[in-house]
Each structure stands twice: as C-alpha cells, then as structure tokens.
Motif scaffolding. Structure first.
Motif, short mmCIF file in Angstrom:
data_model
loop_
_atom_site.label_atom_id
_atom_site.label_comp_id
_atom_site.label_asym_id
_atom_site.label_seq_id
_atom_site.Cartn_x
_atom_site.Cartn_y
_atom_site.Cartn_z
N HIS A 82 -0.63 -7.99 3.23
CA HIS A 82 -0.23 -8.51 4.56
C HIS A 82 -1.15 -8.10 5.70
O HIS A 82 -0.97 -8.54 6.83
CB HIS A 82 1.23 -8.16 4.87
N LYS A 83 -2.13 -7.26 5.40
CA LYS A 83 -3.11 -6.89 6.44
C LYS A 83 -4.27 -7.87 6.44
O LYS A 83 -5.16 -7.78 7.29
CB LYS A 83 -3.64 -5.49 6.19
N GLN B 98 -6.72 -0.95 5.40
CA GLN B 98 -7.22 -1.61 6.61
C GLN B 98 -8.65 -2.12 6.42
O GLN B 98 -9.17 -2.81 7.30
CB GLN B 98 -7.19 -0.64 7.80
N ASP C 159 -7.19 5.13 0.40
CA ASP C 159 -6.30 4.12 0.97
C ASP C 159 -7.20 3.14 1.74
O ASP C 159 -7.67 3.46 2.84
CB ASP C 159 -5.30 4.82 1.90
N SER D 44 -3.35 -3.73 0.36
CA SER D 44 -2.14 -4.43 0.80
C SER D 44 -2.49 -5.84 1.26
O SER D 44 -3.49 -6.04 1.94
CB SER D 44 -1.49 -3.64 1.95
N HIS E 159 -2.61 7.74 7.02
CA HIS E 159 -1.34 7.07 7.27
C HIS E 159 -0.20 7.90 6.67
O HIS E 159 -0.39 8.64 5.71
CB HIS E 159 -1.39 5.69 6.58
N ALA F 79 0.81 -1.21 0.00
CA ALA F 79 0.00 0.00 0.00
C ALA F 79 0.85 1.27 0.00
O ALA F 79 0.42 2.30 -0.54
CB ALA F 79 -0.94 0.00 1.20
N THR F 80 2.04 1.22 0.57
CA THR F 80 2.89 2.41 0.54
C THR F 80 3.19 2.78 -0.91
O THR F 80 3.03 3.94 -1.33
CB THR F 80 4.20 2.16 1.32
N1 PMP Z 1 -2.00 2.64 4.72
C1 PMP Z 1 -2.52 2.20 5.88
C2 PMP Z 1 -3.83 2.75 6.36
C3 PMP Z 1 -1.83 1.25 6.63
O1 PMP Z 1 -2.34 0.81 7.79
C4 PMP Z 1 -0.59 0.76 6.16
C5 PMP Z 1 0.20 -0.26 6.94
N2 PMP Z 1 0.48 0.13 8.28
C6 PMP Z 1 -0.10 1.24 4.94
C7 PMP Z 1 -0.84 2.18 4.25
C8 PMP Z 1 1.19 0.75 4.37
O2 PMP Z 1 1.01 -0.52 3.80
P1 PMP Z 1 2.22 -1.44 3.33
O3 PMP Z 1 2.82 -2.00 4.57
O4 PMP Z 1 1.57 -2.48 2.47
O5 PMP Z 1 3.15 -0.60 2.55
#
Ligand code: PMP
Length: 395
Positions: free
Chosen positions: A205-206, A183, A180, A203, A99, A70-71
C-alpha cells in the motif's frame, strides 16, 4: 482536497485495480485447491506475481513469502530468527529511528532476556541528519549478535541509510541482516544481492497497491536463513506463513511494483522537482522554517517525495486542523494511534517545540505542480494566522 500523505499510504493506481478485478469476480479459486482449474488458475496468478516481485528486487521466487504487510513481515523476520536461532546468542542491533513495527517486536524480545542495542543517527546540523554511520554497526557487533535490523528509507524524514555498506559489514562478521524496505521499494533501486541482506520486508500500500498485502524476502541461497513461523495452519508459503493467500491483493501488489519500476527514473526526477518547488515556495513565503532530515541533494541521501519541515512557534496539530483540505502529517502528538511526539524527530536532536511544530509532506504519483502551489498557499496562510494568534494571546 489535496493528498500529500503518501508515506502513510497511497491511492491504488487504476491500472492495479484493473489487474485485480478478475480475481474477485471470475478467477476466485483458492490457490491451494489445485485439483480444479479455479484453484490452478489462482495458483498460476500467484506464481506469476511471485516471479515478478522476486525479479524486481533481485531475488528468486522461492525466496518471497507473501504476508499481510510490512508489520507482519518485520515481526516474522525478527521473531522468526530469534526464536529459531537463539543458540547463536541473544544480542540484537537496530537503529533508534526504525518504525514501531521493528522497535516494538525488539522491545518485547528485550523483556524476554534479549539485549537490544539501538544505534544513533547523525543529528541536527549534519547534512546527513537522520542517516546511520555504518561504522556504528561494525562497532556494535559482538560474538553473541544474532541479528541486525536496519531500514532502507525512513518513513518520516526520508533518510536513506548506506545499506550496502551495512550489508558488507554483517556478511564479514557472519551476522544476519534484516532490512525494512517498506518506504524504499518502488522509489529507488532495491536489490537484495547488492545490499547483501538476508531478510527484507515490503508493503504494497505504500507503492500504489492495495492495503493488507506485503512480503518478506528470505534468503535461500547460502547461507540459508532459518525462521520460526509465526502463523501456523494450512502450511502455505512453505509452512512459514499459513493462511489462504490474498490472490487479488498479491496480483495487485506485483502489478504495482512493475508500474513503479517502469516509471522509476522519470518519476524520481519529477518528484524531486515537485519537492524542490514546494520547499522553495514555502521558504519564500514563510519565515523561521527549518528542514528536518538530510539535505535534498544528492538524491541518494533522501527519498525524492519526502519533505519534513518545522514551523517555529506553531503547533503542528493546530496547523493541520487549520488545513483540512490538505492531507499531510505531523510529528506532534495525536496524529496517529501513537500519542507520543515523533520518536524519529526527537532522535535527530530536534527540540521538543520544533518536533511539535513539524509537518511531513509525502509527494506521490498523483500530485501535480498545481497541488504544490495550492499547498504552499494553504500552509503559508495557516502558519501566518497561527503565529498572529499566538502573538495576540501572549499580550
Ligand atoms: N515499516 C515502515 C518503515 C513503514 O513506513 C510502515 C508503514 N507506516 C510499516 C513498516 C508498516 O507497514 P504495513 O502498514 O504494511 O504493516
């Protein structure tokens, strides 16, 4: 050990691991090498995953771009739109509680001459604490606004923004909307048409999938969204994101989303009940405890697995050190790569002391009632000890 930090990341579901394994050992072709069967089999697996993920969010397969998470998706969306569409204007709108993977790219654009408006959310005392009032978006949009970016569910307090309403406003005003949804996907129904978003980040891994893989939804129906790629090379993903695809990761990501959707209604109810048990248990055992974020009921205000509490007169960091067997996180400093106390809790108008005294519980698929009961006991005992220590050191 008990893991209750499922907003940070999740355990990969064993069924996801099973789906991935063949793509390490036998089906290891490069999906770009379609001249032989190793490559074409890998490509077919990616195509199936893309179709499945697209169907899960109401998109079409060509609207899904695979990324590293997601980043990267947030960066591609925000930088990609602003670089490609600057002539539309240089005003951006987002929310204070986003975030860092949204706020930091925006801040960089701010240094390059863009103007960024960060909207406030409902503060302490409101049942909707942490939730955005869509009227704010409407009031903030100007003729030179290029992009609005609003998350669907917050990673610290689980607050769910009324995104369909934000989508309707943006559509009416002709402004692009990025969301985004990191979550939210897998935890609630997410549909790109119903929400009227143009770009959406995900993403793996969540949601019990592997780390290092995610996706960006890019609207290809009218109005078609144009983006500037951020990673150039072999031209994969329609030129928007070059690099050999992470085939096992993509296969696992899609499988993980399928499993979440299959189990969604029952799992939401189960998590909400576990969370209620945790909250009630802690309230019975611990004095001076406050809830951060929206009320727990109705469920459309807050993610079912999220509970964020402050324990007055206790330092969250010290509390976590006392509970090494219980994995949670704190809004106090130093729990992450970021040394600042939580910008989200501060934006809700919570006192600095209570921000430092906060714990975030993220309940997930592998948590049981027994875990919750042990967590209640662990937290209650640790809070009592720290409070007693605090009192004696003040004497
Ligand atoms: N956006 C939100 C709302 C998140 O909670 C996170 C992860 N903490 C991210 C973006 C980043 O995701 P990633 O670890 O897949 O880069």
């Amino acid at each position: 050990r008990i893991y209750m930090d499922n907003h940070a990341t999740t355990r990969v579901d064993p069924r996801v691991v099973d789906a991935m394994l063949p793509y390490f050992t036998e089906l290891y072709g490069n999906p770009g090498s379609v001249s032989h069967s190793f490559g074409s089999e890998a490509m077919e697996a990616v195509d199936r995953a893309r179709a499945s993920l697209a169907a899960a969010v109401g998109a079409s397969p060509r609207e899904i771009i695979f990324t590293s998470g997601a980043t990267e998706s947030n960066n591609l969306a925000i930088r990609g739109v602003t670089e490609r569409q600057r002539r539309r204007g240089d005003h951006l709108i987002s929310v204070v509680t986003e975030h860092k993977a949204v706020l930091d790219p925006l801040e960089r654009l701010g240094r390059r001459g863009f103007e960024v408006s960060l909207l406030e959310v409902a503060g302490a005392g409101s049942p909707q604490m942490g939730i955005l009032d869509p009227q704010q978006v409407s009031d903030a949009i100007r003729d030179d606004t290029v992009l609005v970016s609003v998350m669907l569910a917050n990673n610290e307090v689980g607050a769910i923004h009324p995104l369909a309403e934000v989508g309707r406003i943006c559509k009416e005003q002709g402004v692009l909307l990025h969301c985004d949804a990191t979550q939210a996907v897998g935890k609630m129904n997410v549909n790109v048409e119903a929400l009227q978003v143009d770009l959406m980040s995900f993403s793996s891994h969540k949601l019990y999938g592997p780390k290092g893989v995610g996706a960006l939804y890019v609207r290809r129906r009218q109005p078609h969204v144009r983006l500037q790629s951020q990673i150039d090379g072999g031209g994969q993903e329609g030129g928007l994101r070059s690099g050999t695809l992470n085939v096992p990761g993509i296969v696992g990501f899609a499988r993980a989303v399928e499993l979440c959707l299959d189990e969604l209604p029952s799992e939401r109810a189960r998590l909400a009940a576990l969370r209620q048990r945790l909250y009630d248990g802690l309230r019975n055992r611990v004095e001076k405890l406050t809830l951060n974020g929206p009320v727990l009921d109705p469920l459309d205000f807050r993610l079912p697995g999220n509970l964020n509490l402050s324990f007055a007169d206790v330092d969250g960091e010290a509390l976590m050190m006392k509970m090494r067997q219980l994995a949670v996180s704190s809004g106090s400093a130093c729990t992450s790569a970021n040394p600042e106390p939580s910008h989200v809790l501060r934006a809700l108008g919570i006192d600095e002391d209570l921000v430092r005294a906060s714990l975030r519980f993220g309940l997930g698929r592998f948590n049981t009632e027994e875990d919750v009961d042990v967590a209640i006991e662990t937290v209650a005992t640790a809070v009592e000890r720290l409070r007693r220590l605090g009192q004696s050191s003040q004497k």
